[in-house]
Design a protein around this motif. Structure first.
Motif, PDB file in Angstrom:
ATOM      1  N   ALA A   1      20.442  13.106-124.260  1.00 18.97           N
ATOM      2  CA  ALA A   1      19.498  12.010-124.418  1.00 18.97           C
ATOM      3  C   ALA A   1      18.637  12.186-125.658  1.00 18.97           C
ATOM      4  O   ALA A   1      18.220  11.214-126.287  1.00 18.97           O
ATOM      5  CB  ALA A   1      18.609  11.904-123.174  1.00 18.97           C
ATOM      6  N   SER A   2      18.370  13.443-125.987  1.00 18.34           N
ATOM      7  CA  SER A   2      17.611  13.783-127.185  1.00 18.34           C
ATOM      8  C   SER A   2      17.914  15.245-127.495  1.00 18.34           C
ATOM      9  O   SER A   2      18.564  15.935-126.699  1.00 18.34           O
ATOM     10  CB  SER A   2      16.109  13.571-126.947  1.00 18.34           C
ATOM     11  N   PRO A   3      17.466  15.755-128.634  1.00 14.73           N
ATOM     12  CA  PRO A   3      17.683  17.186-128.900  1.00 14.73           C
ATOM     13  C   PRO A   3      17.070  18.095-127.842  1.00 14.73           C
ATOM     14  O   PRO A   3      17.466  19.250-127.714  1.00 14.73           O
ATOM     15  CB  PRO A   3      17.013  17.377-130.265  1.00 14.73           C
ATOM     16  N   ARG A   4      16.137  17.579-127.048  1.00 13.59           N
ATOM     17  CA  ARG A   4      15.457  18.408-126.054  1.00 13.59           C
ATOM     18  C   ARG A   4      15.857  18.090-124.609  1.00 13.59           C
ATOM     19  O   ARG A   4      15.450  18.806-123.693  1.00 13.59           O
ATOM     20  CB  ARG A   4      13.935  18.237-126.190  1.00 13.59           C
ATOM     21  N   LEU A   5      16.622  17.044-124.401  1.00 18.96           N
ATOM     22  CA  LEU A   5      16.938  16.620-123.037  1.00 18.96           C
ATOM     23  C   LEU A   5      18.436  16.359-122.904  1.00 18.96           C
ATOM     24  O   LEU A   5      19.008  15.559-123.643  1.00 18.96           O
ATOM     25  CB  LEU A   5      16.158  15.351-122.674  1.00 18.96           C
ATOM     26  N   GLN A   6      19.061  17.076-121.957  1.00 22.34           N
ATOM     27  CA  GLN A   6      20.473  16.875-121.651  1.00 22.34           C
ATOM     28  C   GLN A   6      20.614  16.641-120.138  1.00 22.34           C
ATOM     29  O   GLN A   6      19.941  17.286-119.335  1.00 22.34           O
ATOM     30  CB  GLN A   6      21.334  18.081-122.053  1.00 22.34           C
ATOM     31  N   VAL A   7      21.477  15.711-119.796  1.00 21.02           N
ATOM     32  CA  VAL A   7      21.761  15.408-118.394  1.00 21.02           C
ATOM     33  C   VAL A   7      23.270  15.537-118.185  1.00 21.02           C
ATOM     34  O   VAL A   7      24.052  15.003-118.976  1.00 21.02           O
ATOM     35  CB  VAL A   7      21.287  13.996-118.009  1.00 21.02           C
ATOM     36  N   GLN A   8      23.656  16.237-117.118  1.00 21.65           N
ATOM     37  CA  GLN A   8      25.075  16.453-116.834  1.00 21.65           C
ATOM     38  C   GLN A   8      25.359  16.181-115.360  1.00 21.65           C
ATOM     39  O   GLN A   8      24.628  16.642-114.486  1.00 21.65           O
ATOM     40  CB  GLN A   8      25.476  17.887-117.192  1.00 21.65           C
ATOM     41  N   THR A   9      26.413  15.427-115.108  1.00 27.90           N
ATOM     42  CA  THR A   9      26.813  15.089-113.748  1.00 27.90           C
ATOM     43  C   THR A   9      28.268  15.469-113.553  1.00 27.90           C
ATOM     44  O   THR A   9      29.115  15.156-114.396  1.00 27.90           O
ATOM     45  CB  THR A   9      26.630  13.591-113.467  1.00 27.90           C
ATOM     46  N   THR A  10      28.552  16.134-112.440  1.00 28.25           N
ATOM     47  CA  THR A  10      29.909  16.596-112.148  1.00 28.25           C
ATOM     48  C   THR A  10      30.308  16.169-110.741  1.00 28.25           C
ATOM     49  O   THR A  10      29.566  16.377-109.784  1.00 28.25           O
ATOM     50  CB  THR A  10      30.014  18.125-112.255  1.00 28.25           C
ATOM     51  N   ALA A  11      31.469  15.557-110.634  1.00 33.28           N
ATOM     52  CA  ALA A  11      32.091  15.263-109.342  1.00 33.28           C
ATOM     53  C   ALA A  11      33.344  16.110-109.232  1.00 33.28           C
ATOM     54  O   ALA A  11      34.105  16.239-110.204  1.00 33.28           O
ATOM     55  CB  ALA A  11      32.434  13.783-109.224  1.00 33.28           C
ATOM     56  N   PHE A  12      33.573  16.702-108.072  1.00 32.65           N
ATOM     57  CA  PHE A  12      34.759  17.540-107.902  1.00 32.65           C
ATOM     58  C   PHE A  12      35.287  17.408-106.491  1.00 32.65           C
ATOM     59  O   PHE A  12      34.559  17.079-105.542  1.00 32.65           O
ATOM     60  CB  PHE A  12      34.453  19.006-108.230  1.00 32.65           C
ATOM     61  N   ALA A  13      36.576  17.654-106.347  1.00 29.67           N
ATOM     62  CA  ALA A  13      37.224  17.622-105.035  1.00 29.67           C
ATOM     63  C   ALA A  13      38.450  18.512-105.096  1.00 29.67           C
ATOM     64  O   ALA A  13      39.108  18.616-106.137  1.00 29.67           O
ATOM     65  CB  ALA A  13      37.610  16.205-104.652  1.00 29.67           C
ATOM     66  N   TYR A  14      38.727  19.171-103.982  1.00 31.31           N
ATOM     67  CA  TYR A  14      39.962  19.957-103.914  1.00 31.31           C
ATOM     68  C   TYR A  14      40.376  20.131-102.461  1.00 31.31           C
ATOM     69  O   TYR A  14      39.570  19.985-101.536  1.00 31.31           O
ATOM     70  CB  TYR A  14      39.822  21.308-104.608  1.00 31.31           C
ATOM     71  N   THR A  15      41.652  20.407-102.273  1.00 31.42           N
ATOM     72  CA  THR A  15      42.192  20.722-100.965  1.00 31.42           C
ATOM     73  C   THR A  15      42.974  22.030-101.058  1.00 31.42           C
ATOM     74  O   THR A  15      43.571  22.333-102.100  1.00 31.42           O
ATOM     75  CB  THR A  15      43.142  19.625-100.439  1.00 31.42           C
ATOM     76  N   ILE A  16      42.958  22.790-100.001  1.00 31.41           N
ATOM     77  CA  ILE A  16      43.757  24.011 -99.901  1.00 31.41           C
ATOM     78  C   ILE A  16      44.454  24.003 -98.546  1.00 31.41           C
ATOM     79  O   ILE A  16      43.819  23.778 -97.517  1.00 31.41           O
ATOM     80  CB  ILE A  16      42.898  25.285-100.020  1.00 31.41           C
ATOM     81  N   SER A  17      45.744  24.226 -98.562  1.00 27.92           N
ATOM     82  CA  SER A  17      46.500  24.387 -97.329  1.00 27.92           C
ATOM     83  C   SER A  17      47.159  25.757 -97.332  1.00 27.92           C
ATOM     84  O   SER A  17      47.763  26.146 -98.338  1.00 27.92           O
ATOM     85  CB  SER A  17      47.579  23.307 -97.195  1.00 27.92           C
ATOM     86  N   ARG A  18      47.013  26.489 -96.232  1.00 29.52           N
ATOM     87  CA  ARG A  18      47.668  27.798 -96.095  1.00 29.52           C
ATOM     88  C   ARG A  18      48.159  27.940 -94.665  1.00 29.52           C
ATOM     89  O   ARG A  18      47.366  28.071 -93.735  1.00 29.52           O
ATOM     90  CB  ARG A  18      46.736  28.951 -96.496  1.00 29.52           C
ATOM     91  N   ASN A  19      49.460  27.866 -94.514  1.00 31.88           N
ATOM     92  CA  ASN A  19      50.100  27.994 -93.209  1.00 31.88           C
ATOM     93  C   ASN A  19      50.838  29.327 -93.188  1.00 31.88           C
ATOM     94  O   ASN A  19      51.793  29.509 -93.930  1.00 31.88           O
ATOM     95  CB  ASN A  19      51.070  26.842 -92.960  1.00 31.88           C
TER      96      ASN A  19
END
Length: 749
Positions: free
Chosen positions: A305-323
């Motif tokens: 947004a400026s040299p002094r202000l940063q905004v970061q947004t992260t969306a994540f998803a994962y699946t794990i299957s172990r049989n």
């Protein structure tokens, strides 16, 4: 009786895609994307960074002056010099970390930090590119999937109050595996290595960046016919893309799939088999099979947004299957339904393994989705410079579990004995403010809030019906609970000289109770408490030029209640989960020293000398009684299991200016106990008894010509052929990998 078919391929979670869709739909862009007409970059060759979560800022001044706690970065050159077979080989060189091999191939990583129990790395927050990788980060933080070191660019390790930015595990430390970003221009990379017993690792990489868009495709195939007792085949495919949407806004996308087939097993050899020799890597249960599949996706938007202000947004998803299919066995001649296969010495009580013609499928499917937004604001207040980080993360997780009994050792179906679903929802806001009081002195003050709601729903299980125990029947047992914790932390950094700094910190360690332990299979609610500790740290970072570094630190971990694993993976076959272990204390020293002798003399060659040292005393600090026969034994002041008092690494490496390098590594692990009673004499089944000290040496050779886009490498693990016990759990002795030779070539064009 309910019958279920279990195929070798995985049972996929039905609703995993919903979490990904919800995450993307909820994605809150912090700044509108500018149109093509308003976009302008004067230098079209400009390369911008991939927007993703950082654990340690990749700048030496930041590391020396402002990082609150012990921080280690293993860079690509360090990893290449080690020629690691798995991430175990790399992380073993980090002070404070105790790595326990399970099957020799590093497929299931077990990390103990500063004397904490290494079982399934429960006390460590493990990330890949800043995204959690555990089964369920809150309810079941076990590591049944381990990122491949073959594709990594670096590995970050952080201990201390800096952990407050990540969570929920703030007890042991944070380990972040970093994959390469899209390169500048066009880059192709091929890395192929092979070794004995059918070992082969192939890594292919293709990437390109042009103007405001870049991408990187990565493919890894790794296999072995017999790495110790383990055969496996792994395919890992991933893609990273970065897109600069405006002069001050960018997006990063990462997607991937991991597929593993292995004969991983819990069963190990008996003490008699180990003493007799010649059976260290025998395949005790040839029908055991563990397929693991993981899908993952993350999307990050960063706005300056400026040299002094940063905004970061992260969306994540994962699946794990172990049989996991595991053949059943017994330890007495009266074991029913035997196959006729017997291992060990039948003349010793408990010294033989009687294989059964039965199997059990332990099927697990996990889903995780999260959304995190944070702001970094640099400002001036009351005459001091401040760096304020404020963020919040919401995370939803789900686990489905089935236990299916097969009527033969190689059954692909059977009768469902257990069936349950566990869910959790967590919200975690945090704030960390760094005050730069002067050019030499800075202070960090942080607070994290963890709110976790969870439930366990048992749909089918074993109950006592009409006085008959272990009767399988359908049911609907539901319990819900909530845990809440405020996790404060503070640290200071004082710079004496340009590359000499002191730091100190204190923070609250926190780990939420596992969802699986919220209720017994009989429907009785349990009160397994959250894990709370107060952690102190004092250390220094010293560097002289670019040829000498010394990083010592002392630490003290004071647990009000440490959760002690008593699951099958930790060797306790009769327990249902975790138990409250009461008060424990860990006090110790870490040190990391590196010296380039020839670099100090101003030559073009390098002679590297390195040593890391960990000294730790981990003990039960309050009265705790265990029953031993007819007696109650107080284990106060006993050492914790799998907590060696000393770990030491040595490194001697010579690199000629023409690119030829030879490296010799040594690793010492002191003796350790396998149980709370600190039993010295080994039991016949191999489950208890002291594990003796060992010193293991590795050697590598690297040739990287100054002109030319290729590298030749060769390595030898366990150079002297040392024979040693690495673990007595989960169900018997696991022997360390014997001498193992590899060689490979890497091409970049």
């Amino acid at each position: 009786m309910q019958t279920t078919s279990c195929q070798a391929q995985l049972i996929y979670p039905k609703n995993w895609y919903k979490y990904l869709i919800i995450s993307i739909l909820c994605f809150n862009f912090s700044h509108p994307v500018l149109s093509q007409e308003t976009f302008h970059i004067s230098d079209t060759s400009r390369v911008f960074e991939m927007p993703q979560v950082e654990v340690i800022a990749n700048r030496e001044d930041r590391l020396f002056r402002h990082t609150p706690g012990v921080a280690v970065i293993l860079r690509s050159g360090d990893i290449r010099a080690l020629q690691p077979l798995s991430g175990n080989d790399a992380l073993r060189r980090v002070p404070g970390l105790h790595i326990v091999d399970e099957e020799g191939a590093g497929l299931r990583i077990n990390i103990g930090v500063r004397g904490l129990d290494p079982d399934r790395s429960r006390n460590v927050l493990i990330l890949e590119d800043g995204i959690p990788v555990a089964l369920n980060p809150y309810g079941e933080p076990e590591m049944y999937f381990t990122p491949l070191i073959d594709k990594m660019e670096a590995v970050e390790v952080l201990k201390g109050s800096g952990q407050l930015l990540f969570g929920p595990q703030t007890v042991g430390g944070v380990i972040n595996y970093i994959t390469p970003d899209p390169p500048e221009g066009v880059t192709h990379k091929v890395k192929i290595s092979g070794g004995q017993n059918g070992f082969m690792s192939t890594h292919l990489r293709h990437g390109r960046s042009r103007d405001r868009f870049g991408y990187l495709f990565s493919f890894t195939h790794k296999r072995a016919d017999a790495m110790g007792p383990t055969r496996f085949s792994i395919v890992d495919l991933s893609m990273k893309m970065k897109w600069q949407t405006s002069v001050n806004s960018s997006i990063g996308l990462k997607v991937g799939v991991y597929d593993e087939q292995s004969n991983s097993t819990y069963i190990g050899i008996t003490q008699a088999m180990y003493d007799q020799g010649g059976q260290d890597f025998v395949i005790l249960a040839p029908d055991d099979i563990l397929p693991v599949r993981r899908y993952h996706a993350s999307l990050t938007h960063k706005w300056d947004a400026s040299p002094r202000l940063q905004v970061q947004t992260t969306a994540f998803a994962y699946t794990i299957s172990r049989n996991w299919r595991r053949q059943e066995f017994g330890m007495t001649a009266y074991t029913p339904n035997q196959t006729g296969v017997i291992w060990g010495d039948t003349t010793i009580t408990g010294g033989a393994i009687y294989m059964r013609n039965r199997s059990s499928w332990r099927n697990r499917q996990f889903e995780v989705a999260g959304l995190e937004s944070k702001m970094n604001w640099t400002h001036t207040l009351v005459g001091a410079n401040h760096n304020l980080q404020v963020g919040v993360r919401a995370l939803v997780e789900k686990a489905e579990e089935q236990f299916i009994q097969g009527n033969t050792a190689d059954a692909f179906g059977g009768n469902m004995r257990d069936n349950e679903v566990r869910r959790g929802f967590a919200v975690s806001p945090y704030v960390v403010n760094e005050v730069r009081i002067s050019d030499r002195l800075s202070a960090n003050l942080g607070l994290r809030l963890e709110s976790f709601e969870y439930e366990r729903h048992i749909r089918r299980g074993r109950f006592t019906v009409g006085g008959v125990p272990n009767t399988v029947r359908d049911t609907s047992v539901l319990t819900e609970s909530h845990t809440f914790a405020l996790i404060p932390g503070a640290g200071i950094n004082f710079t004496l000289y340009d590359k000499v700094s002191l730091f100190a910190g204190v923070h609250r360690g926190f780990a939420p109770p596992r969802t699986k332990d919220a209720i017994t299979s009989d429907g009785i609610a349990l009160d397994v408490e959250k894990e709370i500790s107060t952690n102190y740290e004092l250390g220094a970072r010293i560097a002289i030029g670019s040829f000498f570094t010394f990083h010592p630190a002392i630490f003290f971990l004071d647990f009000q209640n440490q959760i002690i694993p008593s699951s099958q993976s930790s060797g306790n076959q009769n327990a249902t989960g975790l138990t409250n272990g009461g008060r424990t204390q860990h006090i110790g020293l870490e040190a990391d020293l590196r010296y380039n002798v020839l670099g100090a003399l101003g030559t073009d060659h390098a002679l590297l000398l390195g040593t890391t040292l960990t000294l730790v005393r981990s003990r039960y600090a309050a009265d705790r009684f265990l029953r031993l026969g007819e007696m109650l034994v107080n284990i106060r002041d006993n050492k914790l299991p799998y907590a060696p008092a000393m770990l030491m690494n040595h490194h001697i490496g010579f690199t000629h200016r023409n690119g030829l390098g030879i490296h010799l590594y040594g690793h010492y692990t002191a003796s350790q106990y396998s149980d709370e009673l600190n039993t010295v004499i080994p039991s016949a089944d191999g489950l208890t008894g002291r594990i003796d000290a060992r010193y293991v040496m590795d050697a590598t050779l690297i040739y990287q010509p100054v002109k030319g886009g290729w590298i030749f490498s060769a390595g030898c693990k366990n150079l002297t052929g040392e024979r040693y016990i690495v673990s007595r759990r989960p169900q018997g002795i696991k022997v360390g990998l014997s001498r193992f030779i590899t060689a490979g070539v890497e091409l970049t064009f």
